[in-house]
Motif scaffolding. Structure first.
Motif, PDB file in Angstrom:
ATOM      1  N   THR A  40       0.842  -1.196   0.000  1.00  0.00           N
ATOM      2  CA  THR A  40       0.000   0.000   0.000  1.00  0.00           C
ATOM      3  C   THR A  40       0.875   1.244   0.000  1.00  0.00           C
ATOM      4  O   THR A  40       1.713   1.428   0.893  1.00  0.00           O
ATOM      5  CB  THR A  40      -0.923   0.021   1.230  1.00  0.00           C
ATOM      6  OG1 THR A  40      -1.709  -1.176   1.243  1.00  0.00           O
ATOM      7  CG2 THR A  40      -1.832   1.231   1.194  1.00  0.00           C
ATOM      8  N   ARG A  41       0.665   2.109  -0.976  1.00  0.00           N
ATOM      9  CA  ARG A  41       1.422   3.362  -1.036  1.00  0.00           C
ATOM     10  C   ARG A  41       0.962   4.315   0.073  1.00  0.00           C
ATOM     11  O   ARG A  41      -0.234   4.400   0.351  1.00  0.00           O
ATOM     12  CB  ARG A  41       1.204   4.061  -2.383  1.00  0.00           C
ATOM     13  CG  ARG A  41       1.854   3.371  -3.579  1.00  0.00           C
ATOM     14  CD  ARG A  41       1.524   4.157  -4.835  1.00  0.00           C
ATOM     15  NE  ARG A  41       2.193   3.636  -6.007  1.00  0.00           N
ATOM     16  CZ  ARG A  41       3.413   3.993  -6.382  1.00  0.00           C
ATOM     17  NH1 ARG A  41       4.077   4.895  -5.675  1.00  0.00           N
ATOM     18  NH2 ARG A  41       3.961   3.489  -7.462  1.00  0.00           N
ATOM     19  N   PRO A  42       1.882   5.050   0.679  1.00  0.00           N
ATOM     20  CA  PRO A  42       1.458   6.092   1.616  1.00  0.00           C
ATOM     21  C   PRO A  42       0.705   7.199   0.874  1.00  0.00           C
ATOM     22  O   PRO A  42       1.133   7.644  -0.195  1.00  0.00           O
ATOM     23  CB  PRO A  42       2.789   6.628   2.172  1.00  0.00           C
ATOM     24  CG  PRO A  42       3.822   5.598   1.839  1.00  0.00           C
ATOM     25  CD  PRO A  42       3.351   4.940   0.586  1.00  0.00           C
ATOM     26  N   THR A  43      -0.418   7.627   1.426  1.00  0.00           N
ATOM     27  CA  THR A  43      -1.157   8.755   0.859  1.00  0.00           C
ATOM     28  C   THR A  43      -0.822  10.019   1.643  1.00  0.00           C
ATOM     29  O   THR A  43      -0.298   9.955   2.756  1.00  0.00           O
ATOM     30  CB  THR A  43      -2.669   8.492   0.900  1.00  0.00           C
ATOM     31  OG1 THR A  43      -3.069   8.261   2.260  1.00  0.00           O
ATOM     32  CG2 THR A  43      -3.021   7.274   0.057  1.00  0.00           C
ATOM     33  N   ILE A  44      -1.135  11.175   1.050  1.00  0.00           N
ATOM     34  CA  ILE A  44      -0.798  12.461   1.660  1.00  0.00           C
ATOM     35  C   ILE A  44      -2.031  13.351   1.659  1.00  0.00           C
ATOM     36  O   ILE A  44      -2.750  13.438   0.658  1.00  0.00           O
ATOM     37  CB  ILE A  44       0.319  13.191   0.890  1.00  0.00           C
ATOM     38  CG1 ILE A  44       1.430  12.232   0.477  1.00  0.00           C
ATOM     39  CG2 ILE A  44       0.883  14.346   1.711  1.00  0.00           C
ATOM     40  CD1 ILE A  44       2.416  12.858  -0.486  1.00  0.00           C
ATOM     41  N   GLU A  45      -2.234  14.040   2.750  1.00  0.00           N
ATOM     42  CA  GLU A  45      -3.228  15.116   2.829  1.00  0.00           C
ATOM     43  C   GLU A  45      -2.472  16.424   3.080  1.00  0.00           C
ATOM     44  O   GLU A  45      -1.712  16.526   4.043  1.00  0.00           O
ATOM     45  CB  GLU A  45      -4.235  14.874   3.940  1.00  0.00           C
ATOM     46  CG  GLU A  45      -5.289  15.973   4.035  1.00  0.00           C
ATOM     47  CD  GLU A  45      -6.216  15.800   5.219  1.00  0.00           C
ATOM     48  OE1 GLU A  45      -7.271  16.461   5.241  1.00  0.00           O
ATOM     49  OE2 GLU A  45      -5.879  15.012   6.134  1.00  0.00           O
ATOM     50  N   ILE A  46      -2.686  17.421   2.210  1.00  0.00           N
ATOM     51  CA  ILE A  46      -2.035  18.714   2.362  1.00  0.00           C
ATOM     52  C   ILE A  46      -3.086  19.736   2.778  1.00  0.00           C
ATOM     53  O   ILE A  46      -4.107  19.894   2.108  1.00  0.00           O
ATOM     54  CB  ILE A  46      -1.358  19.173   1.053  1.00  0.00           C
ATOM     55  CG1 ILE A  46      -0.400  18.098   0.535  1.00  0.00           C
ATOM     56  CG2 ILE A  46      -0.594  20.481   1.285  1.00  0.00           C
ATOM     57  CD1 ILE A  46       0.250  18.457  -0.794  1.00  0.00           C
ATOM     58  N   THR A  47      -2.844  20.411   3.889  1.00  0.00           N
ATOM     59  CA  THR A  47      -3.736  21.468   4.358  1.00  0.00           C
ATOM     60  C   THR A  47      -2.938  22.756   4.525  1.00  0.00           C
ATOM     61  O   THR A  47      -1.711  22.734   4.617  1.00  0.00           O
ATOM     62  CB  THR A  47      -4.405  21.091   5.686  1.00  0.00           C
ATOM     63  OG1 THR A  47      -3.385  20.815   6.662  1.00  0.00           O
ATOM     64  CG2 THR A  47      -5.286  19.860   5.520  1.00  0.00           C
ATOM     65  N   ALA A  48      -3.643  23.905   4.550  1.00  0.00           N
ATOM     66  CA  ALA A  48      -2.995  25.213   4.682  1.00  0.00           C
ATOM     67  C   ALA A  48      -3.589  25.960   5.862  1.00  0.00           C
ATOM     68  O   ALA A  48      -4.756  25.757   6.230  1.00  0.00           O
ATOM     69  CB  ALA A  48      -3.166  26.027   3.399  1.00  0.00           C
ATOM     70  N   ASP A  49      -2.773  26.839   6.451  1.00  0.00           N
ATOM     71  CA  ASP A  49      -3.269  27.628   7.587  1.00  0.00           C
ATOM     72  C   ASP A  49      -4.072  28.836   7.135  1.00  0.00           C
ATOM     73  O   ASP A  49      -4.594  29.582   7.976  1.00  0.00           O
ATOM     74  CB  ASP A  49      -2.112  28.065   8.482  1.00  0.00           C
ATOM     75  CG  ASP A  49      -1.187  29.071   7.814  1.00  0.00           C
ATOM     76  OD1 ASP A  49      -1.152  29.123   6.562  1.00  0.00           O
ATOM     77  OD2 ASP A  49      -0.482  29.814   8.532  1.00  0.00           O
ATOM     78  N   LYS A  50      -4.190  29.063   5.835  1.00  0.00           N
ATOM     79  CA  LYS A  50      -5.002  30.148   5.277  1.00  0.00           C
ATOM     80  C   LYS A  50      -5.976  29.562   4.261  1.00  0.00           C
ATOM     81  O   LYS A  50      -5.676  28.597   3.570  1.00  0.00           O
ATOM     82  CB  LYS A  50      -4.118  31.192   4.590  1.00  0.00           C
ATOM     83  CG  LYS A  50      -3.047  31.820   5.481  1.00  0.00           C
ATOM     84  CD  LYS A  50      -3.638  32.672   6.577  1.00  0.00           C
ATOM     85  CE  LYS A  50      -2.565  33.452   7.321  1.00  0.00           C
ATOM     86  NZ  LYS A  50      -1.556  32.609   7.994  1.00  0.00           N
ATOM     87  N   GLN A  51      -7.154  30.190   4.165  1.00  0.00           N
ATOM     88  CA  GLN A  51      -8.144  29.777   3.180  1.00  0.00           C
ATOM     89  C   GLN A  51      -8.136  30.738   2.000  1.00  0.00           C
ATOM     90  O   GLN A  51      -7.750  31.897   2.127  1.00  0.00           O
ATOM     91  CB  GLN A  51      -9.539  29.733   3.797  1.00  0.00           C
ATOM     92  CG  GLN A  51      -9.713  28.651   4.854  1.00  0.00           C
ATOM     93  CD  GLN A  51     -11.137  28.585   5.377  1.00  0.00           C
ATOM     94  OE1 GLN A  51     -11.902  29.540   5.275  1.00  0.00           O
ATOM     95  NE2 GLN A  51     -11.513  27.446   5.941  1.00  0.00           N
ATOM     96  N   SER A  52      -8.570  30.254   0.853  1.00  0.00           N
ATOM     97  CA  SER A  52      -8.680  31.101  -0.335  1.00  0.00           C
ATOM     98  C   SER A  52      -9.931  31.978  -0.236  1.00  0.00           C
ATOM     99  O   SER A  52     -10.996  31.491   0.173  1.00  0.00           O
ATOM    100  CB  SER A  52      -8.783  30.247  -1.596  1.00  0.00           C
ATOM    101  OG  SER A  52      -7.611  29.523  -1.830  1.00  0.00           O
ATOM    102  N   PRO A  53      -9.824  33.261  -0.619  1.00  0.00           N
ATOM    103  CA  PRO A  53      -8.574  33.964  -0.955  1.00  0.00           C
ATOM    104  C   PRO A  53      -7.918  34.519   0.310  1.00  0.00           C
ATOM    105  O   PRO A  53      -8.584  34.719   1.324  1.00  0.00           O
ATOM    106  CB  PRO A  53      -9.063  35.089  -1.857  1.00  0.00           C
ATOM    107  CG  PRO A  53     -10.434  35.399  -1.353  1.00  0.00           C
ATOM    108  CD  PRO A  53     -11.014  34.090  -0.868  1.00  0.00           C
TER     109      PRO A  53
END
Length: 302
Positions: free
Chosen positions: A125-138
């Motif tokens: 099983t490949r490791p999956t990634i979740e990317i989150t940001a501390d700011k929202q668009s825009p």
């Protein structure tokens, strides 16, 4: 018969297990059990040895489907020969079962018992990634902090592996399952952060899946225009409605943000109105019915 290795903790696909057929007075698989030969052994193996194997999730129930395994060529009387099983497409806990076919020494002593290995753990099983940001668009932030959360611990991730569009990586920190990435920008743009496939691996050597996130960065001030349909100059003492339009939707705009020179708002509850997120109106009349001069309206900066 012996296996090398006889068990493992964490393998990915396309790993090989070597099975050795040898003449030493004992028969066994991975140390699970040993069966003494019925007769005194003569030196060496007889020709014609074959093996069958099967992968099973059960340690107690013998498989019903077997695959014939090619045994390496050997000369009669040789002390040992080998065969190799390739483990492919397995995920989770499995046992390797081996069934000897016509495996015997020159004295006619044969291996008849089906034997099995210890536990083999496979991880495909490949490791999956979740990317989150501390700011929202825009956002108008000059730097954005991204958090990269993997589904399991990984190694080998470097800042040079991460692809950033419209930004510059300032730092990458973290280990195991979570990393923190700080990225700057130079102005209004769409900033994209992506992690390509196979730039880091889990403990079994599986490369990661890809992941991507985009954030809209808006560092352009809204512009504003003030117009009226009244003629200029106005010869009569009456209410003048001004239309205030912004170049994009805004929030927080209130009547107190408007600066009026030589005029007044008689009814503060009704004369300032929001038409939409980009348009407002305000009705003003001069302070004096006999005034001669300019009636000015200004929207305060910021």
């Amino acid at each position: 018969i012996n296996l090398y290795p006889s068990s493992n903790q964490n393998w990915k696909q396309s790993q090989s297990i070597e099975i050795e057929i040898f003449e030493n007075g004992d028969i066994g698989l991975g140390g699970d059990f040993f069966v003494p030969p019925p007769n005194e052994l003569k030196s060496g193996l007889a020709l014609g040895a074959q093996l069958q194997y099967a992968w099973s999730t059960s340690k107690t129930e013998e498989p019903t489907q077997w695959t014939t395994l090619n045994v390496a060529e050997y000369e009669e009387g040789t002390e040992s020969t080998t065969a190799t099983v390739i483990a492919s497409g397995l995920n989770g806990k499995y046992y390797l079962w081996v069934k000897p076919i016509n495996v015997k020494d020159l004295a006619g002593n044969s291996v008849t018992d089906t034997i099995k290995s210890g536990e083999f753990w496979f991880d495909n099983t490949r490791p999956t990634i979740e990317i989150t940001a501390d700011k929202q668009s825009p956002t108008n932030a000059e730097t954005i902090t991204y958090t990269l959360t993997f589904s399991e611990e990984v190694t080998g991730l470097e800042s040079s592996d991460i692809v950033v569009t419209n930004g510059t990586i300032q730092s990458l920190s973290g280990s195991g399952q979570q990393y923190t990435l700080v990225v700057s920008n130079s102005g209004t743009c769409t900033q994209t952060v992506s992690v390509p496939q196979n730039v880091c691996v889990d403990s079994a050597g599986n490369g990661n899946e890809t992941a991507e996130i985009s954030i809209e960065i808006d560092r352009t001030r809204p512009t504003v225009t003030i117009t009226t349909e009244e003629p200029n100059p106005v010869s009569k003492y009456r209410w003048i409605e001004y239309i205030i339009k912004f170049s994009e939707p805004v929030t927080g705009f209130e009547q107190s943000d408007i600066y009026i020179i030589n005029g007044e708002i008689m009814d503060k509850g009704q004369q300032f109105k929001k038409i939409s997120d980009t348009e407002y109106t305000i009705s003003v009349k001069s302070e004096d019915a006999f005034m001669y001069g300019a009636l000015n309206i200004k929207v305060i900066v910021n």
